[in-house]
Design a protein around this motif. Sequence first.
Motif, mmCIF file in Angstrom:
data_model
loop_
_atom_site.group_PDB
_atom_site.id
_atom_site.type_symbol
_atom_site.label_atom_id
_atom_site.label_comp_id
_atom_site.label_asym_id
_atom_site.label_seq_id
_atom_site.Cartn_x
_atom_site.Cartn_y
_atom_site.Cartn_z
ATOM 1 N N ALA A 400 -18.243 5.991 10.210
ATOM 2 C CA ALA A 400 -17.658 7.069 9.418
ATOM 3 C C ALA A 400 -17.875 6.845 7.932
ATOM 4 O O ALA A 400 -17.501 5.795 7.384
ATOM 5 C CB ALA A 400 -16.159 7.182 9.719
ATOM 6 N N HIS A 401 -18.497 7.809 7.268
ATOM 7 C CA HIS A 401 -18.741 7.825 5.819
ATOM 8 C C HIS A 401 -19.776 6.817 5.351
ATOM 9 O O HIS A 401 -20.056 6.738 4.153
ATOM 10 C CB HIS A 401 -17.437 7.584 5.031
ATOM 11 N N LEU A 402 -20.350 6.010 6.238
ATOM 12 C CA LEU A 402 -21.291 4.976 5.812
ATOM 13 C C LEU A 402 -22.723 5.489 5.899
ATOM 14 O O LEU A 402 -23.110 6.098 6.896
ATOM 15 C CB LEU A 402 -21.159 3.724 6.685
ATOM 16 N N HIS A 403 -23.532 5.236 4.866
ATOM 17 C CA HIS A 403 -24.940 5.589 4.987
ATOM 18 C C HIS A 403 -25.631 4.581 5.904
ATOM 19 O O HIS A 403 -25.109 3.512 6.208
ATOM 20 C CB HIS A 403 -25.625 5.696 3.618
ATOM 21 N N VAL A 404 -26.839 4.918 6.340
ATOM 22 C CA VAL A 404 -27.430 4.237 7.490
ATOM 23 C C VAL A 404 -27.650 2.749 7.259
ATOM 24 O O VAL A 404 -27.442 1.932 8.169
ATOM 25 C CB VAL A 404 -28.751 4.915 7.901
ATOM 26 N N GLN A 405 -28.062 2.355 6.052
ATOM 27 C CA GLN A 405 -28.313 0.931 5.821
ATOM 28 C C GLN A 405 -27.031 0.120 5.962
ATOM 29 O O GLN A 405 -27.030 -0.967 6.544
ATOM 30 C CB GLN A 405 -28.926 0.708 4.432
ATOM 31 N N VAL A 406 -25.929 0.666 5.427
ATOM 32 C CA VAL A 406 -24.652 -0.053 5.506
ATOM 33 C C VAL A 406 -24.167 -0.103 6.951
ATOM 34 O O VAL A 406 -23.574 -1.098 7.382
ATOM 35 C CB VAL A 406 -23.609 0.612 4.590
ATOM 36 N N GLN A 407 -24.402 0.952 7.735
ATOM 37 C CA GLN A 407 -24.042 0.918 9.148
ATOM 38 C C GLN A 407 -24.704 -0.264 9.845
ATOM 39 O O GLN A 407 -24.063 -1.005 10.605
ATOM 40 C CB GLN A 407 -24.476 2.216 9.831
ATOM 41 N N GLN A 408 -25.987 -0.450 9.596
ATOM 42 C CA GLN A 408 -26.727 -1.526 10.249
ATOM 43 C C GLN A 408 -26.253 -2.896 9.767
ATOM 44 O O GLN A 408 -26.119 -3.833 10.560
ATOM 45 C CB GLN A 408 -28.217 -1.347 10.004
ATOM 46 N N ILE A 409 -25.989 -2.996 8.464
ATOM 47 C CA ILE A 409 -25.523 -4.278 7.926
ATOM 48 C C ILE A 409 -24.170 -4.639 8.520
ATOM 49 O O ILE A 409 -23.934 -5.786 8.921
ATOM 50 C CB ILE A 409 -25.449 -4.207 6.391
ATOM 51 N N PHE A 410 -23.267 -3.667 8.587
ATOM 52 C CA PHE A 410 -21.940 -3.946 9.136
ATOM 53 C C PHE A 410 -22.043 -4.420 10.579
ATOM 54 O O PHE A 410 -21.422 -5.409 10.969
ATOM 55 C CB PHE A 410 -21.060 -2.703 9.055
ATOM 56 N N MET A 411 -22.837 -3.699 11.386
ATOM 57 C CA MET A 411 -22.937 -4.055 12.797
ATOM 58 C C MET A 411 -23.571 -5.433 12.977
ATOM 59 O O MET A 411 -23.189 -6.197 13.866
ATOM 60 C CB MET A 411 -23.763 -2.995 13.537
ATOM 61 N N ALA A 412 -24.532 -5.774 12.121
ATOM 62 C CA ALA A 412 -25.200 -7.064 12.252
ATOM 63 C C ALA A 412 -24.295 -8.220 11.851
ATOM 64 O O ALA A 412 -24.519 -9.360 12.285
ATOM 65 C CB ALA A 412 -26.471 -7.068 11.399
ATOM 66 N N ARG A 413 -23.270 -7.938 11.045
ATOM 67 C CA ARG A 413 -22.457 -9.039 10.494
ATOM 68 C C ARG A 413 -21.006 -9.046 10.967
ATOM 69 O O ARG A 413 -20.276 -9.980 10.662
ATOM 70 C CB ARG A 413 -22.483 -8.970 8.965
ATOM 71 N N ALA A 414 -20.579 -8.006 11.671
ATOM 72 C CA ALA A 414 -19.167 -7.911 12.054
ATOM 73 C C ALA A 414 -18.724 -9.122 12.870
ATOM 74 O O ALA A 414 -17.680 -9.727 12.601
ATOM 75 C CB ALA A 414 -18.921 -6.621 12.831
#
Length: 744
Positions: A400-414
Amino acid sequence: MKFTRIDVFNFRKLRRARLDMADKQTLLVGANNSGKTSAMKALRKFLKDRGGIDTRDVTASNWAAIEQIAGAWTQEAEADLSTLLAQLPFLDVWLHADTSEFHHVAHLIPTLTWTGGLLGVRLRLEPKKGADIKAGYLAARQAAKMLHPDGITANGFALWPRDFREFMDKRMKDLFELNAHLLDPESYTASGPVAPPPLPPLSEGIGPNPFAGLLHICEISAQRGFSDAGDGKGDDGDTAHAASRKIASQIQTYFHKHIDPETDPTPDDVKALMAIHEAETTFNARLKNGFANALTELEELGYPGGLNNPKLSIATQIKPVDGLDHPTAVQYDISGDASGVRLPESYNGLGFQNLVSMVFQLMRFRDDWMQVGKFKSQVVTPEDRGIEPLQLVLIEEPEAHLHVQVQQIFMARAHKVLRNHEYLEKADSAFTTQLVVSTHSGHIAHAAAFEELRYFKRELPNYGVVPTATVANMTGLFGADTQTRRFVTRYLLSTHFDLFFADAIIVIEGAAERILLPHLIQHRHPDLAVAYLSFLELGGSHAHRMRPLIEALEVPTLIITDLDAVATVDKNGKTVSPSAQPCYGADQTTANHVLKTWLPNLAEIDTLLATPPNTHCHTDAARPIAVAYQTPQEVTQGGQTQAITPSTFEDALVLANAEAVREAAKAKHACAMTRAFAKSISDASTPEDLATALFERLDKSPEKAAFALDLLYIEDIKVLRAPPYIEKGLIWLAGALTGGEGAA
């Protein structure tokens, strides 16, 4: 210790669904309304809330059977509630534990012969002690009948309860509760249909919370309530105040648990408390002086009066957390230098608020679990503190509200954030963290390993009035075929994962189809135009490699491919010509692997050119998959009409849109292929001459993408028609989505 599998039964869209748990993170993907939210709600209600299940959580298609069960109850006969309980929601949880973890799971071990491995627990709704479901329902029905013997009137009026569903709407929470039962590990099946194993004979419940002391579960829900600085009056402390300060409220919670200097003070805490006391004393002195005249004036008016009445005094009490309880407790420094220009939390973008909030919550989940800071007390290791060995974190729609690069970074590091602790980072750590994420984002899915995906797919309503859903596990999908697995996973990583969220998939040969098909669909197939279509650009030599994935997804899929006709081989087994213009009676075969090995699993051109069984296109009898390739189409040229079989999408398009090609060739920068096609249309005297000229031009130096782009220049794109074989395929696909005749 870890979860290995969770089976969900009779919960919302999940009548029978299997959720295999990955060791670290499991991603739930699928189209809208496919059951992802049902899965997350089931995990929450059974494992976290341990209750709160109501009639809306029961799979809707089960109510017909439930009403039949309750309708057969009589005052005289004793009701067998086992058939009713089998229709209500329950969860089978399977864990893997070692013998070294015996002290954690002793209450879950079904036999004395257990030597480590699987443990199973069923959480299900059962009548509360002393609750008589049958008697309560029959009494309510009898009372309604006494007051209103006629039952339901013509205008729909009826006294409560008109049926068992209405009775349960009011009484379910009063009459039912969760209870856990141990499952026999021998009943565990690694594959096959999703079916609940029977409970051991005379099984007795062990209570609603069998994972107490064993599981630490946390959740980030989809509704996170962020607001923009312009929304309402959040920073003025009005109604939007709480919604605009999600991070600040999390910081206060973290402060109370881990930092509060009034809890087990350290030497540093004492210094802070002394400073607060000094500030409080100074401020109270200022308050006393400032209010002195006002208080004196009150006393002169006779209030409060008398010797026995207390006098009014004003003082402050400063608590450490008070410094965080204001709208600007969290600020963002936007100066980039020492000037320190700061703005409140709600003045930052919603995406940044969401990202910071989620990461902070993950850190708080981890530190709450590991009892960081004030939680530590005087003990040394997490084992000494009785910390749960297993943490399960649920995250709904992190995109939600995240652009695509940040989505991928979050998922890779969560998951790494959840493990960023000295006792969790060890290779031999006794603590396990498993993350479950539901998402609608192909970019989130892109950041995960293919084996971590769990695809939710909608099923037709086999059991009643509403569709249900099942789950496909991507692990082991390609078996021992490592080359195919490598190709598919790398292809998806290099392109997109949106097929996991699509209503339908269209597999195409190349760029020309990708450019023009959306226009052909938009103007001539309105049902498809509003559907979420995923286009996979794959040549005929590679599309068959996607077969295991496409068959597992069971999404309506149309494969648009070329005949790829080749001349017959000579006596030495060599192909006489690498490609040939398709025609009957020439002893040709196809080089297309999809046609040869998948659908329709035929190699001879003569057979392929015969009319398909359903007059539309070849289909898979077991799955919603169809293939469309060039077939004879009527062409009029030079006053003659003849059935011509094109060889590719491009010449088929020319044969169906001669005037549009002529118009495109007139454009100033039209490519050589477009101009050559237009010249062939003008020069050919017969349909056969035209087909030959087009084939020879394609065989030289094709500019397929440039040709497709040229067609976008024509004045009215709506006049462009799909070649007949594609039109038939699109008709089938529209029928597959709507249940119309095209899918027959």
